[in-house]
Enzyme design. Structure first.
Site, mmCIF file in Angstrom:
data_model
loop_
_atom_site.group_PDB
_atom_site.id
_atom_site.type_symbol
_atom_site.label_atom_id
_atom_site.label_comp_id
_atom_site.label_asym_id
_atom_site.label_seq_id
_atom_site.Cartn_x
_atom_site.Cartn_y
_atom_site.Cartn_z
ATOM 1 N N ASP A 207 27.884 45.412 35.578
ATOM 2 C CA ASP A 207 28.163 43.877 35.038
ATOM 3 C C ASP A 207 29.385 43.653 35.828
ATOM 4 O O ASP A 207 30.187 44.290 36.669
ATOM 5 C CB ASP A 207 28.174 43.758 33.673
ATOM 6 C CG ASP A 207 27.657 42.537 33.292
ATOM 7 O OD1 ASP A 207 28.351 41.357 33.798
ATOM 8 O OD2 ASP A 207 26.698 42.248 32.443
ATOM 9 N N GLY A 233 31.078 44.869 39.284
ATOM 10 C CA GLY A 233 31.119 44.368 40.651
ATOM 11 C C GLY A 233 30.405 42.969 40.520
ATOM 12 O O GLY A 233 30.173 42.206 39.477
ATOM 13 N N ASP A 234 29.753 42.477 41.533
ATOM 14 C CA ASP A 234 29.141 41.029 41.739
ATOM 15 C C ASP A 234 27.703 41.334 42.391
ATOM 16 O O ASP A 234 27.528 41.790 43.420
ATOM 17 C CB ASP A 234 30.044 40.426 42.750
ATOM 18 C CG ASP A 234 29.344 38.919 42.679
ATOM 19 O OD1 ASP A 234 28.258 38.535 42.414
ATOM 20 O OD2 ASP A 234 30.119 38.264 43.787
ATOM 21 N N PHE A 235 26.849 41.065 41.498
ATOM 22 C CA PHE A 235 25.114 41.443 42.155
ATOM 23 C C PHE A 235 24.889 40.541 43.156
ATOM 24 O O PHE A 235 23.856 40.647 43.920
ATOM 25 C CB PHE A 235 24.319 41.573 40.947
ATOM 26 C CG PHE A 235 23.911 40.362 39.927
ATOM 27 C CD1 PHE A 235 24.264 38.920 40.413
ATOM 28 C CD2 PHE A 235 23.804 40.775 38.494
ATOM 29 C CE1 PHE A 235 23.962 38.146 39.363
ATOM 30 C CE2 PHE A 235 23.799 39.678 37.581
ATOM 31 C CZ PHE A 235 23.730 38.369 38.005
ATOM 32 N N HIS A 253 15.898 35.132 35.298
ATOM 33 C CA HIS A 253 15.900 33.679 34.774
ATOM 34 C C HIS A 253 17.028 33.030 34.707
ATOM 35 O O HIS A 253 16.985 31.770 34.632
ATOM 36 C CB HIS A 253 15.308 33.800 33.352
ATOM 37 C CG HIS A 253 16.152 34.026 32.265
ATOM 38 N ND1 HIS A 253 15.866 33.775 31.016
ATOM 39 C CD2 HIS A 253 17.488 34.613 31.963
ATOM 40 C CE1 HIS A 253 16.885 34.084 30.133
ATOM 41 N NE2 HIS A 253 17.870 34.471 31.004
#
Ligand SMILES: C[S@@+](CC[C@H](N)C(=O)[O-])C[C@H]1O[C@@H](n2cnc3c(N)ncnc32)[C@H](O)[C@@H]1O
Length: 343
Positions: A207, A233-235, A253
């Site tokens: 996350d 991190g950053d997805f 969503h």
């Protein structure tokens, strides 16, 4: 026969009553919210109390609080036991802090969703979100900059995910995997439940940094630190590599198709050769039946710019990201496990 659009002099008031309940639905919602803010349910945990005492503890006027609790008692949220004395009901009990089944944090977060909903017409005209117009920033950057609101949001997600975790654990065989990566796993409630039910499984919770940091202590409290790595991190950039399965619950969503496909593509390139994609979402059914996620869909429209999707829409997303949708496994909740493999 009049058509449904033609009103006759009314003899049956049930349609007016039903519509009035909807029109004034925010009265109830705001009343529940303010009761949750005041911590009324927590004050009642040891049994009924006189309204005057509750008002003193909550720092509000006793007559006004009496009127609030009388109205809430009329819809079953509290109960007037004897004159001026209120107690908990099964609904009111869920407004307590931190009890199993609590919905208090999710209730408190409605303050922010309500403000976004107020501007829903803007989203209808533009398909843009309103949260950022009202709060000055999109939701996730706003949460990163406002730790107190983030704590409410994360706990609110935990409230709702706790309601469906047992259904997800029961519906899917997670024991087939060595390592399960929970992408955007939040505070870790679902991964905790899955790891507890599958003792040989290892987990990675991924996350943004402030959420991952919080999940670390949750995993330690659950006694799972040795089986669960925490990664920040950053997805939109990358997700942790070499997982046998990538679980994304209430992630896809949150985003429009383009951004959802970017996240899925990162899972695609990170997973082991026979890796599986496990998107956990509610698949919108056709027809007019009531379905909570038809409303959550509108909340996505105003708050994050995401959407709820039909089976066909999930198939198209999977295909665009290089996956083949293999199965949709329903659970005892509205959520399904949408399984995919590399195409
Ligand atoms: C709607 S919540 C769902 C949380 C959890 N999966 C659940 O169902 O309870 C979305 C999650 O995505 C995380 N998230 C948002 N943007 C992210 C990003 N760019 N990279 C990684 N995680 C992100 C949020 O911090 C949040 O925990």
């Amino acid at each position: 026969m009049p058509s449904p659009g033609q009103l006759q002099e009314p003899t049956d008031h049930s349609s007016a009553d039903a519509l009035l309940q909807m029109i004034t639905g925010f009265w109830t919602s705001q009343a529940v919210l303010v009761a949750a803010k005041l911590g009324i349910a927590d004050l009642l945990k040891d049994g009924p109390k006189p309204c005057a005492e509750l008002a003193r503890s909550a720092g509000v006027r006793p007559q006004a609080l009496y009127r609030l609790l009388r109205a809430l008692a009329s819809v079953g949220v509290f109960r007037e036991e004897e004159e001026g004395c209120f107690g908990l009901t099964p609904l009111g009990a869920r407004l307590q802090t931190g009890v199993p089944g609590s919905l208090r944090a999710f209730t408190l977060f409605q303050e922010y969703q309500y403000r976004a909903w107020e501007a829903v017409l803007h989203s209808l005209r533009t398909e843009e979100t309103t949260f950022d117009k009202v709060q000055g920033q999109p939701l996730f950057p706003y949460l990163a900059a406002h730790p107190a609101v983030a704590a409410v949001f994360n706990e609110g997600m935990t409230n709702l995910t706790a309601q469906v975790a047992a259904a997800v654990v029961a519906a899917y065989d997670f024991a087939q995997f060595g390592t399960l990566v929970d992408v955007g796993g939040g505070a870790g409630i679902l991964l905790t439940r899955i790891l507890k039910a599958n003792p040989a499984l290892r987990g990675v919770l991924f996350d943004v940094p402030h959420v991952a940091e919080n999940a670390k202590s949750r995993m330690a409290e659950a006694g799972l630190s040795d089986r669960c790595a925490i990664a920040a991190g950053d997805f939109f950039q990358a997700v942790p590599p070499r997982g046998d399965a990538y679980l994304l619950k209430w992630i896809i969503h949150d985003w429009d198709d383009e951004r959802a496909i970017t996240i899925l593509k990162h899972c695609h390139s990170a997973m082991t050769e026979r890796g599986k994609l496990l998107v956990i979402e509610a698949v919108l059914p056709p027809g007019n039946a009531p379905f909570f996620h038809k409303w959550l869909d509108l909340t996505m429209l105003v708050v994050t710019g995401g959407r709820e999707r039909t089976e066909g829409e999930y198939r198209a997303l999977y295909e665009a990201a290089g996956f083949r949708l293999t199965r949709i496994i329903p659970t005892a909740s509205e959520m399904s496990v949408i399984e995919g493999v590399r195409a």
